[in-house]
Motif scaffolding. Structure first.
Motif, PDB file in Angstrom:
ATOM      1  N   PRO A   1       0.799  -1.281  -0.082  1.00  0.00           N
ATOM      2  CA  PRO A   1      -0.091  -0.121   0.037  1.00  0.00           C
ATOM      3  C   PRO A   1       0.964   1.264   0.047  1.00  0.00           C
ATOM      4  CG  PRO A   1      -0.971  -1.885   1.647  1.00  0.00           C
ATOM      5  CD  PRO A   1       0.414  -2.239   1.077  1.00  0.00           C
TER       6      PRO A   1
ATOM      7  N   PHE B   1      -4.291  -2.801   2.038  1.00  0.00           N
ATOM      8  CA  PHE B   1      -4.912  -3.940   1.323  1.00  0.00           C
ATOM      9  C   PHE B   1      -3.619  -4.928   0.921  1.00  0.00           C
ATOM     10  CE2 PHE B   1      -3.635  -0.298  -1.450  1.00  0.00           C
ATOM     11  CZ  PHE B   1      -2.676  -0.709  -2.298  1.00  0.00           C
TER      12      PHE B   1
ATOM     13  N   ALA C   1      -8.474  -1.889  -7.222  1.00  0.00           N
ATOM     14  CA  ALA C   1      -8.111  -0.401  -6.718  1.00  0.00           C
ATOM     15  C   ALA C   1      -8.140   0.438  -7.993  1.00  0.00           C
ATOM     16  CB  ALA C   1      -6.636  -0.745  -6.172  1.00  0.00           C
TER      17      ALA C   1
ATOM     18  N   PHE D   1      -8.189   7.195  -3.461  1.00  0.00           N
ATOM     19  CA  PHE D   1      -8.131   5.737  -3.847  1.00  0.00           C
ATOM     20  C   PHE D   1      -9.753   4.964  -3.605  1.00  0.00           C
ATOM     21  CE2 PHE D   1      -7.760   1.610  -1.989  1.00  0.00           C
ATOM     22  CZ  PHE D   1      -6.938   0.724  -2.728  1.00  0.00           C
TER      23      PHE D   1
ATOM     24  N   LEU E   1     -12.201   1.450  -4.276  1.00  0.00           N
ATOM     25  CA  LEU E   1     -12.306   0.269  -4.904  1.00  0.00           C
ATOM     26  C   LEU E   1     -13.464   0.142  -5.619  1.00  0.00           C
ATOM     27  CD1 LEU E   1     -11.401  -1.953  -1.569  1.00  0.00           C
ATOM     28  CD2 LEU E   1     -10.009  -1.619  -3.708  1.00  0.00           C
TER      29      LEU E   1
END
Length: 262
Positions: A11, A26, A39, A50, A52
């Protein structure tokens, strides 16, 4: 075309390259497959974020996602004209961090051979991506995404004729800034990566299964009649795989020929 990829960087390494303020944690992932979380990095309110999203874009106008084709890729040459992608190309562009991607070579005879395609010097690359938000009548929301693809460069073309569009770090701002970067300029960033960026390595067919997710999937294997790095055939390439340390357990057509899993 890109149907599988990996993100094995930490990360901290991802955050350092993409410059977002979030501090998400993650795990490394070695076989990211369609419908799984991926991501992404986008720009919102003047800062990078960031986020998901589910891999497989669903446009906001879709009534029933269950009956809609899974759009994991969008052709860079035509995405701006396609109903499924044109709004996202203009208004919802993102970057998708990756350590590399897989492609399957189709020989004239015999089974398909998977290849791990990674930066020669290691590190992380940024695929050009699109994202969308879909809302159901009950108020639920889901964010989804797709990877933009271009014609393969000379390094990748012996394996497959398409590859993800790679955005260079100096172009991150231009790609993400949907307010100030004209569509024509954004589309000009969607081009094959330099031939010197990637190398192609044959890997185990274990990667064929989306249930597999382990570091050993990236290990080169010895393959008869595999492609060498010049696109010719060779009796064997790369060393034999290391002993397997662990096993991690964890088709479909689309409109406009945008989907091809292998």
């Amino acid at each position: 075309m890109c149907g599988r990829f990996a993100l094995s960087a930490t990360p901290q390494e991802v955050q350092a390259l993409f410059g977002y303020a979030d501090t998400p944690n993650f795990p490394p992932r070695y076989n990211i497959a369609p419908t799984q979380p991926v991501a992404t990095v986008r720009q919102a309110h003047g800062a990078r974020r960031f986020v998901l999203v589910r891999w497989g874009l669903v446009p906001g106008w879709v009534k029933d996602p269950a009956s809609f084709s899974l759009l994991i890729n969008a052709r860079a040459e035509t995405a701006a004209e396609k109903p499924s992608f044109r709004a996202a190309v203009r208004h919802r562009r993102c970057l998708i961090p990756a350590s590399g991607f897989y492609e399957w070579h189709r020989p004239d005879t015999g089974p398909k051979q998977p290849y791990w395609i990674r930066p020669k010097d290691g590190g992380i690359v940024a695929f050009a991506g699109l994202w969308e938000e879909w809302c159901d009548p009950d108020g639920g929301e889901i964010e989804t995404g797709a990877i933009l693809t271009v014609e393969a460069n000379a390094t990748v073309s012996p394996v497959h004729n398409r590859m993800p569009a790679v955005i260079a770090p100096e172009d991150f701002d231009a790609w993400l800034d949907v307010q100030n970067t004209p569509l024509k300029e954004a589309r000009a960033l969607l081009r094959p990566a330099p031939e010197s960026l990637f190398e192609t390595l044959p890997v185990s067919t274990r990667v064929n299964s989306a249930r597999e997710d382990a570091p050993e999937l990236l290990d080169p294997v010895a393959v008869e009649n595999a492609l060498d790095r010049n696109g010719d055939t060779a009796e064997t390439v790369s060393p034999a795989p290391r002993k397997v340390r662990a096993r991690a357990a964890k088709g479909m057509r689309s409109d406009d020929e945008q989907f091809d899993l292998f």
